[in-house]
Write a protein that holds these residues in place. Structure first.
Motif, PDB file in Angstrom:
ATOM      1  N   ALA A 203       0.799  -1.006   0.086  1.00 50.82           N
ATOM      2  CA  ALA A 203       0.057   0.082  -0.086  1.00 50.82           C
ATOM      3  C   ALA A 203       0.831   1.261   0.042  1.00 50.82           C
ATOM      4  O   ALA A 203       1.899   1.097   0.729  1.00 50.82           O
ATOM      5  N   CYS A 204       0.482   2.161  -0.982  1.00 47.42           N
ATOM      6  CA  CYS A 204       1.186   3.431  -0.914  1.00 47.42           C
ATOM      7  C   CYS A 204       0.318   4.624  -1.051  1.00 47.42           C
ATOM      8  O   CYS A 204      -0.570   4.662  -1.703  1.00 47.42           O
ATOM      9  N   ARG A 205       0.554   5.645  -0.480  1.00 52.53           N
ATOM     10  CA  ARG A 205      -0.219   7.008  -0.460  1.00 52.53           C
ATOM     11  C   ARG A 205      -0.240   7.524  -1.887  1.00 52.53           C
ATOM     12  O   ARG A 205      -1.095   8.369  -2.304  1.00 52.53           O
ATOM     13  N   THR A 206       0.858   7.292  -2.671  1.00 52.26           N
ATOM     14  CA  THR A 206       1.091   7.880  -4.211  1.00 52.26           C
ATOM     15  C   THR A 206      -0.184   7.648  -4.739  1.00 52.26           C
ATOM     16  O   THR A 206      -0.548   6.087  -4.814  1.00 52.26           O
ATOM     17  N   GLY A 207      -0.600   8.608  -5.474  1.00 54.32           N
ATOM     18  CA  GLY A 207      -1.948   8.237  -6.331  1.00 54.32           C
ATOM     19  C   GLY A 207      -3.365   8.242  -5.524  1.00 54.32           C
ATOM     20  O   GLY A 207      -4.315   8.056  -6.106  1.00 54.32           O
ATOM     21  N   GLU A 208      -3.251   8.522  -4.435  1.00 53.23           N
ATOM     22  CA  GLU A 208      -4.377   8.695  -3.606  1.00 53.23           C
ATOM     23  C   GLU A 208      -4.370  10.164  -2.749  1.00 53.23           C
ATOM     24  O   GLU A 208      -5.422  10.923  -3.135  1.00 53.23           O
ATOM     25  N   THR A 209      -3.607  10.272  -2.126  1.00 54.75           N
ATOM     26  CA  THR A 209      -3.327  11.701  -1.276  1.00 54.75           C
ATOM     27  C   THR A 209      -2.033  12.408  -1.768  1.00 54.75           C
ATOM     28  O   THR A 209      -1.693  13.574  -1.368  1.00 54.75           O
ATOM     29  N   VAL A 210      -1.245  11.669  -2.309  1.00 54.00           N
ATOM     30  CA  VAL A 210       0.144  12.159  -2.991  1.00 54.00           C
ATOM     31  C   VAL A 210       0.246  11.977  -4.679  1.00 54.00           C
ATOM     32  O   VAL A 210      -0.018  11.009  -4.995  1.00 54.00           O
ATOM     33  N   VAL A 211       0.727  12.959  -5.171  1.00 55.17           N
ATOM     34  CA  VAL A 211       0.859  12.859  -6.667  1.00 55.17           C
ATOM     35  C   VAL A 211       1.924  13.710  -7.278  1.00 55.17           C
ATOM     36  O   VAL A 211       2.554  14.424  -6.482  1.00 55.17           O
ATOM     37  N   SER A 212       2.366  13.283  -8.428  1.00 56.94           N
ATOM     38  CA  SER A 212       3.789  13.863  -8.804  1.00 56.94           C
ATOM     39  C   SER A 212       2.990  14.698 -10.046  1.00 56.94           C
ATOM     40  O   SER A 212       2.203  14.344 -10.965  1.00 56.94           O
ATOM     41  N   VAL A 213       3.374  16.010 -10.207  1.00 55.79           N
ATOM     42  CA  VAL A 213       2.741  16.890 -11.404  1.00 55.79           C
ATOM     43  C   VAL A 213       4.124  17.329 -12.137  1.00 55.79           C
ATOM     44  O   VAL A 213       5.209  17.674 -11.528  1.00 55.79           O
ATOM     45  N   ASP A 214       4.027  17.436 -13.637  1.00 52.01           N
ATOM     46  CA  ASP A 214       5.035  17.953 -14.291  1.00 52.01           C
ATOM     47  C   ASP A 214       4.724  19.273 -14.800  1.00 52.01           C
ATOM     48  O   ASP A 214       3.651  19.948 -14.628  1.00 52.01           O
ATOM     49  N   GLY A 215       5.758  19.992 -15.593  1.00 48.88           N
ATOM     50  CA  GLY A 215       5.286  21.477 -15.963  1.00 48.88           C
ATOM     51  C   GLY A 215       3.998  21.403 -16.834  1.00 48.88           C
ATOM     52  O   GLY A 215       3.476  22.752 -17.026  1.00 48.88           O
ATOM     53  N   ASP A 216       3.613  20.605 -17.586  1.00 39.36           N
ATOM     54  CA  ASP A 216       2.351  20.609 -18.426  1.00 39.36           C
ATOM     55  C   ASP A 216       1.057  20.428 -17.623  1.00 39.36           C
ATOM     56  O   ASP A 216       0.095  20.343 -17.953  1.00 39.36           O
ATOM     57  N   GLY A 217       1.493  19.994 -16.357  1.00 43.89           N
ATOM     58  CA  GLY A 217       0.182  19.573 -15.572  1.00 43.89           C
ATOM     59  C   GLY A 217      -0.250  18.214 -15.634  1.00 43.89           C
ATOM     60  O   GLY A 217      -1.162  17.836 -15.136  1.00 43.89           O
ATOM     61  N   THR A 218       0.503  17.336 -16.280  1.00 49.39           N
ATOM     62  CA  THR A 218       0.382  16.012 -16.325  1.00 49.39           C
ATOM     63  C   THR A 218       0.512  15.257 -15.005  1.00 49.39           C
ATOM     64  O   THR A 218       1.505  15.499 -14.197  1.00 49.39           O
ATOM     65  N   VAL A 219      -0.356  14.535 -14.342  1.00 50.21           N
ATOM     66  CA  VAL A 219      -0.423  14.035 -13.070  1.00 50.21           C
ATOM     67  C   VAL A 219       0.027  12.499 -13.251  1.00 50.21           C
ATOM     68  O   VAL A 219      -0.848  11.681 -13.959  1.00 50.21           O
ATOM     69  N   ARG A 220       0.826  12.125 -12.419  1.00 48.87           N
ATOM     70  CA  ARG A 220       1.257  10.538 -12.054  1.00 48.87           C
ATOM     71  C   ARG A 220       1.195  10.422 -10.725  1.00 48.87           C
ATOM     72  O   ARG A 220       1.263  11.245 -10.011  1.00 48.87           O
ATOM     73  N   ARG A 221       1.291   9.051 -10.298  1.00 49.73           N
ATOM     74  CA  ARG A 221       1.198   8.756  -8.873  1.00 49.73           C
ATOM     75  C   ARG A 221       2.457   9.237  -8.310  1.00 49.73           C
ATOM     76  O   ARG A 221       2.239   9.619  -6.985  1.00 49.73           O
ATOM     77  N   CYS A 222       3.679   9.129  -8.861  1.00 49.61           N
ATOM     78  CA  CYS A 222       4.720   9.560  -8.276  1.00 49.61           C
ATOM     79  C   CYS A 222       5.926   9.543  -9.360  1.00 49.61           C
ATOM     80  O   CYS A 222       5.650   9.310 -10.698  1.00 49.61           O
ATOM     81  N   HIS A 223       7.100  10.052  -9.186  1.00 46.14           N
ATOM     82  CA  HIS A 223       8.180  10.250 -10.026  1.00 46.14           C
ATOM     83  C   HIS A 223       8.529   8.988 -10.733  1.00 46.14           C
ATOM     84  O   HIS A 223       8.939   8.898 -11.719  1.00 46.14           O
ATOM     85  N   PHE A 224       8.290   7.862 -10.181  1.00 50.78           N
ATOM     86  CA  PHE A 224       8.706   6.406 -10.762  1.00 50.78           C
ATOM     87  C   PHE A 224       7.872   5.633 -11.206  1.00 50.78           C
ATOM     88  O   PHE A 224       8.230   4.539 -11.468  1.00 50.78           O
ATOM     89  N   VAL A 225       6.903   6.085 -11.351  1.00 49.82           N
ATOM     90  CA  VAL A 225       5.634   5.204 -11.784  1.00 49.82           C
ATOM     91  C   VAL A 225       5.043   6.045 -13.308  1.00 49.82           C
ATOM     92  O   VAL A 225       4.426   7.140 -12.893  1.00 49.82           O
ATOM     93  N   PRO A 226       5.462   5.636 -14.550  1.00 49.45           N
ATOM     94  CA  PRO A 226       5.067   6.322 -15.788  1.00 49.45           C
ATOM     95  C   PRO A 226       3.552   6.767 -16.008  1.00 49.45           C
ATOM     96  O   PRO A 226       3.443   7.569 -16.719  1.00 49.45           O
ATOM     97  N   ALA A 227       2.726   5.824 -15.475  1.00 45.32           N
ATOM     98  CA  ALA A 227       1.293   5.861 -15.900  1.00 45.32           C
ATOM     99  C   ALA A 227       0.721   7.230 -15.612  1.00 45.32           C
ATOM    100  O   ALA A 227       0.861   7.475 -14.441  1.00 45.32           O
ATOM    101  N   VAL A 228       0.164   7.669 -16.526  1.00 39.12           N
ATOM    102  CA  VAL A 228      -0.728   8.955 -16.132  1.00 39.12           C
ATOM    103  C   VAL A 228      -2.010   8.837 -15.582  1.00 39.12           C
ATOM    104  O   VAL A 228      -2.883   7.946 -16.072  1.00 39.12           O
ATOM    105  N   LEU A 229      -2.153   9.612 -14.816  1.00 41.64           N
ATOM    106  CA  LEU A 229      -3.505   9.691 -13.815  1.00 41.64           C
ATOM    107  C   LEU A 229      -4.726  10.658 -14.462  1.00 41.64           C
ATOM    108  O   LEU A 229      -5.825  10.642 -14.272  1.00 41.64           O
ATOM    109  N   GLY A 230      -3.978  11.846 -15.260  1.00 40.25           N
ATOM    110  CA  GLY A 230      -4.885  12.780 -15.849  1.00 40.25           C
ATOM    111  C   GLY A 230      -3.861  13.968 -15.930  1.00 40.25           C
ATOM    112  O   GLY A 230      -2.939  13.940 -15.667  1.00 40.25           O
ATOM    113  N   ASN A 231      -4.860  15.021 -15.908  1.00 41.04           N
ATOM    114  CA  ASN A 231      -4.148  16.444 -15.823  1.00 41.04           C
ATOM    115  C   ASN A 231      -4.548  17.279 -14.947  1.00 41.04           C
ATOM    116  O   ASN A 231      -5.889  17.350 -14.277  1.00 41.04           O
TER     117      ASN A 231
END
Length: 290
Positions: A203-231
Motif C-alpha cells: 500500500a502506498c499513499r501515492t496516487g491517492e493523497t500524493v501525486v507527481s505533477v510536471d510542467g504541463d500539468g500531467t499527473v502521475r502517482r509518483c516520479h517513478f511510475v510513468p502511468a498517467v492519472l490525468g491532468n
C-alpha cells in the motif's frame, strides 16, 4: 478531497554544480527553456491559489531552483496561502537565503544537500547557520560516499544540534555492516536508506493523497511510475485518485518510499515528511525494512 500533497517537477534541468553522481550536472537551459519553466511554475502556483482544500507542495527540480527568481517567488507566495500547509524545495543552497525573510516561516521549509567539492565548506555551513538564525525550517543531507565521511562528520559537529543531518545511500554502492554503522552514527535513520525497499504490492499513499505533477500539468502517482492519472488543470486526475498498491519491484528514493504505508515513516517524520525532518531525533530506526 481534504488534503493533496504534490511533488512538482517542471522542465528546469540546469544546475550550477557538476557532481559526478548526477546526470544533470552543469547543464544549461536555453532562454526559451527558462521562460517555459517560469510560465509553467506560475501556472501551477495560480492553480494552487484557487483550491478549496489543503495543499502541500515539494518542489523536486532536476536542476537548482533557488538560483531562479521565480522559484523564490513561488515559495514565498505559496507560504502565505492559508490553505497551504507546507511548501518545500530540494536545494544545494548555492543562492543567498535572505529572500526567506519575505516568506511565512510557519509553512516554508528547505531540504538542503551538501555536495563536497562543489562549494567551500564554510560557505555552505554559513548558509545553514543563517537559516537557523532566521528561524527557517530545514534539513541538511549528504550522499553517503566513502570520500564524504569526514565531511559528514564535520558537518554534524558544526550544525546546530536541532538540525537533522540525513545521509542518502549512494546509488550502486554496497555497504557492509561496519561501513553502515559509521553512517548510522551520523544519521540514526541511515538504515532506512541503506537498501532499496521491496515495494511491489505494498500500500502506498501515492496516487491517492500524493501525486507527481510536471510542467504541463500531467499527473502521475509518483516520479517513478510513468502511468498517467490525468491532468491537473482540466481536473481529470481527480477521479483517478484512489488507494492502490505499488507496481514497482523496489523503491530506493526517500521521496518515494516515505509514502509506503507499511514502513510507518509518516510517524517517523510526523510534521516533516516533505522536508525530511523526523519528529524525534535519536529515536530507534522504525520497523518495516522490506
Amino acid at each position: 478531497m481534504e488534503h493533496l500533497t504534490i511533488l512538482y517537477r517542471g522542465p528546469l534541468s540546469s544546475c550550477d554544480y557538476d557532481c559526478p553522481y548526477c546526470p544533470f550536472a552543469k547543464r544549461r537551459d536555453t532562454p526559451e527553456q527558462l521562460r517555459a519553466d517560469r510560465a509553467a511554475l506560475e501556472r501551477f502556483t495560480d492553480w494552487v491559489s484557487r483550491q478549496d482544500h489543503r495543499v502541500s507542495v515539494l518542489f523536486t527540480p532536476w536542476g537548482e531552483g533557488l538560483v531562479r527568481s521565480w522559484y523564490r517567488r513561488a515559495l514565498t507566495d505559496l507560504s502565505h496561502m492559508p490553505h497551504v500547509e507546507r511548501v518545500a524545495i530540494q536545494t544545494n543552497l548555492s543562492h543567498r537565503v535572505a529572500w526567506t525573510s519575505g516568506a511565512d516561516l510557519a509553512r516554508l521549509a528547505l531540504w538542503a544537500t551538501y555536495h563536497p567539492g562543489q562549494v567551500p565548506y564554510d560557505r555552505f555551513l554559513g548558509r545553514c547557520l543563517e537559516l537557523a538564525e532566521r528561524g527557517v525550517r530545514f534539513s541538511v543531507g549528504i550522499v553517503g560516499l566513502p570520500e564524504h565521511l569526514d565531511a559528514a562528520r564535520r558537518l554534524r559537529a558544526d550544525l546546530p544540534a536541532g538540525t537533522y543531518l540525513w545521509v542518502n545511500a549512494a546509488e550502486g554502492h554496497v555497504y557492509d555492516d561496519a561501513e553502515a554503522d559509521l553512517w548510522t552514527g551520523i544519521d540514526p535513520l541511515f538504515p532506512v536508506s541503506r537498501h532499496p525497499h521491496r515495494s511491489r504490492g505494498l500500500a502506498c499513499r501515492t496516487g491517492e493523497t500524493v501525486v507527481s505533477v510536471d510542467g504541463d500539468g500531467t499527473v502521475r502517482r509518483c516520479h517513478f511510475v510513468p502511468a498517467v492519472l490525468g491532468n491537473l488543470y482540466d481536473g481529470s486526475f481527480r477521479d483517478a485518485l484512489k488507494p492502490r498498491p505499488c507496481p514497482n519491484d523496489t523503491c530506493d528514493c526517500h521521496i518515494g518510499y516515505v509514502h509506503l504505508v507499511p514502513l510507518g515513516l509518516y510517524d517517523t517524520f510526523a510534521g516533516g515528511v516533505l522536508e525530511r525532518i523526523p519528529a524525534l531525533f535519536g529515536s530507534a530506526v522504525p520497523e518495516g525494512r522490506r
